[in-house]
Design a protein around this motif. Structure first.
Motif, mmCIF file in Angstrom:
data_model
loop_
_atom_site.group_PDB
_atom_site.id
_atom_site.type_symbol
_atom_site.label_atom_id
_atom_site.label_comp_id
_atom_site.label_asym_id
_atom_site.label_seq_id
_atom_site.Cartn_x
_atom_site.Cartn_y
_atom_site.Cartn_z
ATOM 1 N N UNK A 26 0.824 -1.203 0.000
ATOM 2 C CA UNK A 26 0.000 0.000 0.000
ATOM 3 C C UNK A 26 0.860 1.256 0.000
ATOM 4 N N UNK A 27 1.847 1.295 0.877
ATOM 5 C CA UNK A 27 2.721 2.470 0.973
ATOM 6 C C UNK A 27 3.479 2.676 -0.339
ATOM 7 N N UNK A 28 3.957 1.588 -0.930
ATOM 8 C CA UNK A 28 4.657 1.693 -2.213
ATOM 9 C C UNK A 28 3.737 2.266 -3.283
ATOM 10 N N UNK A 29 2.519 1.734 -3.353
ATOM 11 C CA UNK A 29 1.561 2.164 -4.370
ATOM 12 C C UNK A 29 1.186 3.626 -4.202
ATOM 13 N N UNK A 30 0.806 3.983 -2.991
ATOM 14 C CA UNK A 30 0.403 5.368 -2.711
ATOM 15 C C UNK A 30 1.531 6.327 -3.061
ATOM 16 N N UNK A 31 2.748 5.964 -2.695
ATOM 17 C CA UNK A 31 3.902 6.815 -2.965
ATOM 18 C C UNK A 31 4.194 6.895 -4.464
ATOM 19 N N UNK A 32 4.120 5.761 -5.152
ATOM 20 C CA UNK A 32 4.398 5.736 -6.583
ATOM 21 C C UNK A 32 3.406 6.568 -7.377
ATOM 22 N N UNK A 33 2.196 6.741 -6.839
ATOM 23 C CA UNK A 33 1.167 7.511 -7.535
ATOM 24 C C UNK A 33 1.120 8.962 -7.071
ATOM 25 N N UNK A 34 2.133 9.394 -6.362
ATOM 26 C CA UNK A 34 2.269 10.811 -6.042
ATOM 27 C C UNK A 34 1.510 11.284 -4.831
ATOM 28 N N UNK A 35 1.022 10.337 -4.014
ATOM 29 C CA UNK A 35 0.288 10.717 -2.807
ATOM 30 C C UNK A 35 1.136 10.468 -1.559
ATOM 31 N N UNK A 36 0.703 11.059 -0.452
ATOM 32 C CA UNK A 36 1.416 10.917 0.814
ATOM 33 C C UNK A 36 0.776 9.788 1.614
ATOM 34 N N UNK A 37 1.574 8.783 1.979
ATOM 35 C CA UNK A 37 1.049 7.589 2.647
ATOM 36 C C UNK A 37 1.197 7.664 4.158
ATOM 37 N N UNK A 38 0.088 7.446 4.859
ATOM 38 C CA UNK A 38 0.120 7.209 6.300
ATOM 39 C C UNK A 38 -0.429 5.806 6.535
ATOM 40 N N UNK A 39 -0.162 5.237 7.717
ATOM 41 C CA UNK A 39 -0.518 3.825 7.887
ATOM 42 C C UNK A 39 -0.869 3.486 9.325
ATOM 43 N N UNK A 40 -1.723 2.459 9.438
ATOM 44 C CA UNK A 40 -2.115 1.880 10.722
ATOM 45 C C UNK A 40 -2.004 0.371 10.586
#
Length: 277
Positions: A26-40
């Motif tokens: 998820x973090x990889x995908x979100x980052x690759x698409x130009x968004x900022x990733x937060x996680x729980x």
């Protein structure tokens, strides 16, 4: 002086130490698409490309406090929910999110891993249907998961159509039923909307076993495109294209001894910046 913000996506999901699925994908995908990733983190599976060996729980108060810490500070534009394998987790996530402003939620009902391992307790399914489905704007089951939810065999495109309509009756707003396991040269997925209709998405099947985490990747990609301001149908189409390309670019690489991961960074974007209102 102009101020900006990144489109932000929160992933609420399980761990994958091999890096191909779960919160890492998820973090990889979100980052690759130009968004900022937060996680729980919701659970600590012990797994690799060959399968899941064990699942260790995370304390419910820790899950709730993680969600609060993120939402109180970096409020997301979209939320992706992945591995929710106990009734307590369902209740904790839904109850905590209910205290905050509603944002689009993409729920990937992770029940069966790519390797075929069952990841969810039977008693949890009722809780998911009753409490989590109403919160989700779209759910993204694969054929194995659709078979569980629809209580039927799902092997053909016709089965997918019937299963999607059955699952709609469980109270889902929108369903993307993924056809990646079809025994055909073309992958056909169906998006069932809230108008009792569906839209077809097709892509070429790529001859590779490197699909570990493809479901996690697709759902977090949908959330990322929604966070960028796209409508649901557009987000689904863009996400399908991204996943297909990620599988294709990772199809000839050996990572691990089992089902290898996608190439999430085949064409990464810089972090997008939106004007802060």
């Amino acid at each position: 002086m102009m101020k900006y913000k990144y489109p932000s996506v929160l992933t609420i999901a399980g761990f994958d130490g091999s890096g191909g699925a779960g919160i890492q994908a998820d973090i990889k995908t979100i980052s690759a698409l130009g968004c900022y990733a937060t996680s729980v983190l919701t659970a600590l599976p012990v797994q690799n490309t060959q399968g899941v060996q064990n699942i260790y729980p995370i304390a419910m108060n820790a899950v709730s406090e993680q969600i609060e810490a993120v939402l109180d500070d970096i409020f997301p534009d979209a939320i992706k929910i992945g591995m929710v394998h106990t009734t307590e987790l369902v209740e904790t996530i839904v109850n905590t999110l209910s205290r905050y402003k509603k944002v689009p939620v993409v729920f990937d009902p992770v029940m069966v891993a790519t390797s075929g391992h069952r990841l969810i307790e039977n008693k949890t399914i009722d809780a998911i249907i009753e409490k989590l489905f109403p919160v989700a704007d779209i759910i993204t089951p694969n054929m194995d998961e659709a078979a569980i939810l629809a209580a039927m065999e799902v092997k053909t495109l016709r089965d997918i159509e019937v299963a999607g309509l059955r699952i709609k009756q469980l109270g889902c707003k929108n369903i993307l039923l993924k056809g990646g396991h079809l025994e055909t040269q073309t992958i056909t997925s169906l998006l069932f909307n809230d108008q009792q209709d569906y839209q077809t998405f097709e892509s070429e099947k790529i001859n590779t076993k490197n699909t570990h985490g493809s479901g996690c990747t697709l759902s977090s990609a949908i959330a990322s495109y929604i966070a960028q301001g796209n409508d649901l149908t557009t987000a689904v189409g863009l996400a399908q294209t991204y996943v297909s390309n990620a599988i294709n670019h990772g199809s000839d690489v050996q990572t691990g001894r089992g089902n290898g991961p996608l190439n999430h960074f085949f064409n990464p974007l810089k972090l997008l910046k939106n004007e802060l209102v």
